[in-house]
Motif scaffolding. Structure first.
Motif, PDB file in Angstrom:
ATOM      1  N   ASP A 197       1.164  -0.904  -0.345  1.00 57.87           N
ATOM      2  CA  ASP A 197       0.158   0.407  -0.336  1.00 57.87           C
ATOM      3  C   ASP A 197       0.879   1.364  -0.272  1.00 57.87           C
ATOM      4  O   ASP A 197       0.895   2.280  -0.379  1.00 57.87           O
ATOM      5  CB  ASP A 197      -0.789  -0.373   1.240  1.00 57.87           C
ATOM      6  CG  ASP A 197      -1.937  -1.063   1.298  1.00 57.87           C
ATOM      7  OD1 ASP A 197      -2.188  -1.460  -0.050  1.00 57.87           O
ATOM      8  OD2 ASP A 197      -2.682  -1.405   2.835  1.00 57.87           O
ATOM      9  N   LEU A 198       2.087   1.270   0.788  1.00 59.72           N
ATOM     10  CA  LEU A 198       2.763   2.169   0.333  1.00 59.72           C
ATOM     11  C   LEU A 198       3.408   2.415  -0.652  1.00 59.72           C
ATOM     12  O   LEU A 198       3.671   3.757  -1.145  1.00 59.72           O
ATOM     13  CB  LEU A 198       3.893   1.887   2.377  1.00 59.72           C
ATOM     14  CG  LEU A 198       4.825   3.224   2.265  1.00 59.72           C
ATOM     15  CD1 LEU A 198       4.109   4.540   3.015  1.00 59.72           C
ATOM     16  CD2 LEU A 198       6.081   2.691   3.634  1.00 59.72           C
ATOM     17  N   GLY A 199       3.983   1.675  -0.775  1.00 61.28           N
ATOM     18  CA  GLY A 199       4.757   1.474  -2.101  1.00 61.28           C
ATOM     19  C   GLY A 199       3.568   2.446  -3.284  1.00 61.28           C
ATOM     20  O   GLY A 199       4.339   2.719  -4.543  1.00 61.28           O
ATOM     21  N   SER A 200       2.332   1.580  -3.678  1.00 64.20           N
ATOM     22  CA  SER A 200       1.845   2.263  -4.328  1.00 64.20           C
ATOM     23  C   SER A 200       1.288   3.692  -4.154  1.00 64.20           C
ATOM     24  O   SER A 200       1.067   4.373  -5.215  1.00 64.20           O
ATOM     25  CB  SER A 200      -0.016   1.344  -4.483  1.00 64.20           C
ATOM     26  OG  SER A 200      -0.612   1.041  -3.142  1.00 64.20           O
ATOM     27  N   ALA A 201       0.616   3.990  -3.403  1.00 63.42           N
ATOM     28  CA  ALA A 201       0.981   5.359  -2.845  1.00 63.42           C
ATOM     29  C   ALA A 201       2.237   6.580  -3.612  1.00 63.42           C
ATOM     30  O   ALA A 201       2.300   7.640  -3.563  1.00 63.42           O
ATOM     31  CB  ALA A 201       0.694   5.237  -1.064  1.00 63.42           C
ATOM     32  N   VAL A 202       3.281   5.854  -2.780  1.00 64.91           N
ATOM     33  CA  VAL A 202       4.298   6.951  -3.546  1.00 64.91           C
ATOM     34  C   VAL A 202       4.093   6.703  -4.918  1.00 64.91           C
ATOM     35  O   VAL A 202       4.684   7.717  -5.829  1.00 64.91           O
ATOM     36  CB  VAL A 202       5.124   5.947  -2.911  1.00 64.91           C
ATOM     37  CG1 VAL A 202       6.621   6.949  -3.468  1.00 64.91           C
ATOM     38  CG2 VAL A 202       5.628   6.036  -1.195  1.00 64.91           C
ATOM     39  N   GLY A 217       1.558   6.846  -6.952  1.00 66.01           N
ATOM     40  CA  GLY A 217       1.028   7.490  -7.420  1.00 66.01           C
ATOM     41  C   GLY A 217       1.143   8.597  -6.930  1.00 66.01           C
ATOM     42  O   GLY A 217       0.710   9.620  -7.889  1.00 66.01           O
ATOM     43  N   PHE A 218       1.879   9.080  -6.102  1.00 62.46           N
ATOM     44  CA  PHE A 218       2.009  10.309  -5.861  1.00 62.46           C
ATOM     45  C   PHE A 218       3.232  10.754  -7.088  1.00 62.46           C
ATOM     46  O   PHE A 218       3.280  12.032  -7.336  1.00 62.46           O
ATOM     47  CB  PHE A 218       2.625  10.561  -4.127  1.00 62.46           C
ATOM     48  CG  PHE A 218       3.480  11.866  -4.127  1.00 62.46           C
ATOM     49  CD1 PHE A 218       2.573  13.144  -4.266  1.00 62.46           C
ATOM     50  CD2 PHE A 218       4.591  12.060  -3.960  1.00 62.46           C
ATOM     51  CE1 PHE A 218       3.568  13.967  -2.903  1.00 62.46           C
ATOM     52  CE2 PHE A 218       5.459  13.495  -3.733  1.00 62.46           C
ATOM     53  CZ  PHE A 218       4.817  14.608  -3.237  1.00 62.46           C
ATOM     54  N   GLY A 237       1.195  11.113  -9.957  1.00 64.00           N
ATOM     55  CA  GLY A 237       0.936  12.927  -9.494  1.00 64.00           C
ATOM     56  C   GLY A 237       1.965  14.343 -10.384  1.00 64.00           C
ATOM     57  O   GLY A 237       1.153  15.148 -10.882  1.00 64.00           O
ATOM     58  N   MET A 238       2.862  13.866  -9.305  1.00 67.00           N
ATOM     59  CA  MET A 238       3.768  15.369  -9.147  1.00 67.00           C
ATOM     60  C   MET A 238       4.202  15.671 -10.895  1.00 67.00           C
ATOM     61  O   MET A 238       4.857  16.425 -11.228  1.00 67.00           O
ATOM     62  CB  MET A 238       5.678  14.849  -8.723  1.00 67.00           C
ATOM     63  CG  MET A 238       5.077  14.755  -6.744  1.00 67.00           C
ATOM     64  SD  MET A 238       4.020  16.419  -6.510  1.00 67.00           S
ATOM     65  CE  MET A 238       5.282  17.885  -7.007  1.00 67.00           C
ATOM     66  N   LYS A 239       4.269  14.630 -11.938  1.00 66.96           N
ATOM     67  CA  LYS A 239       5.100  14.051 -13.001  1.00 66.96           C
ATOM     68  C   LYS A 239       3.696  14.432 -14.353  1.00 66.96           C
ATOM     69  O   LYS A 239       3.896  15.868 -15.311  1.00 66.96           O
ATOM     70  CB  LYS A 239       4.973  12.896 -13.759  1.00 66.96           C
ATOM     71  CG  LYS A 239       6.062  12.902 -15.320  1.00 66.96           C
ATOM     72  CD  LYS A 239       5.570  11.008 -15.470  1.00 66.96           C
ATOM     73  CE  LYS A 239       6.879  11.244 -16.725  1.00 66.96           C
ATOM     74  NZ  LYS A 239       7.076  10.230 -17.382  1.00 66.96           N
ATOM     75  N   ALA A 240       2.713  14.207 -13.583  1.00 67.17           N
ATOM     76  CA  ALA A 240       1.617  15.038 -14.582  1.00 67.17           C
ATOM     77  C   ALA A 240       1.197  16.634 -14.042  1.00 67.17           C
ATOM     78  O   ALA A 240       0.886  17.626 -14.974  1.00 67.17           O
ATOM     79  CB  ALA A 240      -0.151  14.462 -14.683  1.00 67.17           C
TER      80      ALA A 240
END
Length: 81
Positions: free
Chosen positions: A31-36, A38-39, A42-45
């Motif tokens: 869960d922590l890996g998928s959250a990082v 996704g973050f 999002g920063m790239k987008a």
């Protein structure tokens, strides 16, 4: 005295594994890996959107639309009529 040795950390890790179990710790790690991940996406987008804005592309604007629905509340109304 302020820092812990490797043996202190191993004992703490052992206690955590005994309390939570390896399956729950693995799920927390995933869960922590998928959250990082996704973050980072999002920063790239967000940086790509800034690049387009700097290139001269105007940002999308939302126009104010007035609607007279039964559920619309007028914030300037003092009393209900």
């Amino acid at each position: 005295m302020g820092s812990f040795s490797i043996w202190h950390w191993l004992i703490v890790l052992l206690v955590i594994v005994l309390i939570f179990g390896t399956k729950k710790l693995r799920n927390i790690g995933e869960d922590l890996g998928s959250a990082v991940k996704g973050f980072k996406q999002g920063m790239k987008a967000g940086s790509e959107a800034e690049g387009q804005a700097e290139a001269g592309t105007p940002p999308a604007q939302v126009a104010g639309v007035k609607r007279n629905d039964a559920n619309t509340v007028d914030v300037e109304a003092k009393t209900k009529s």
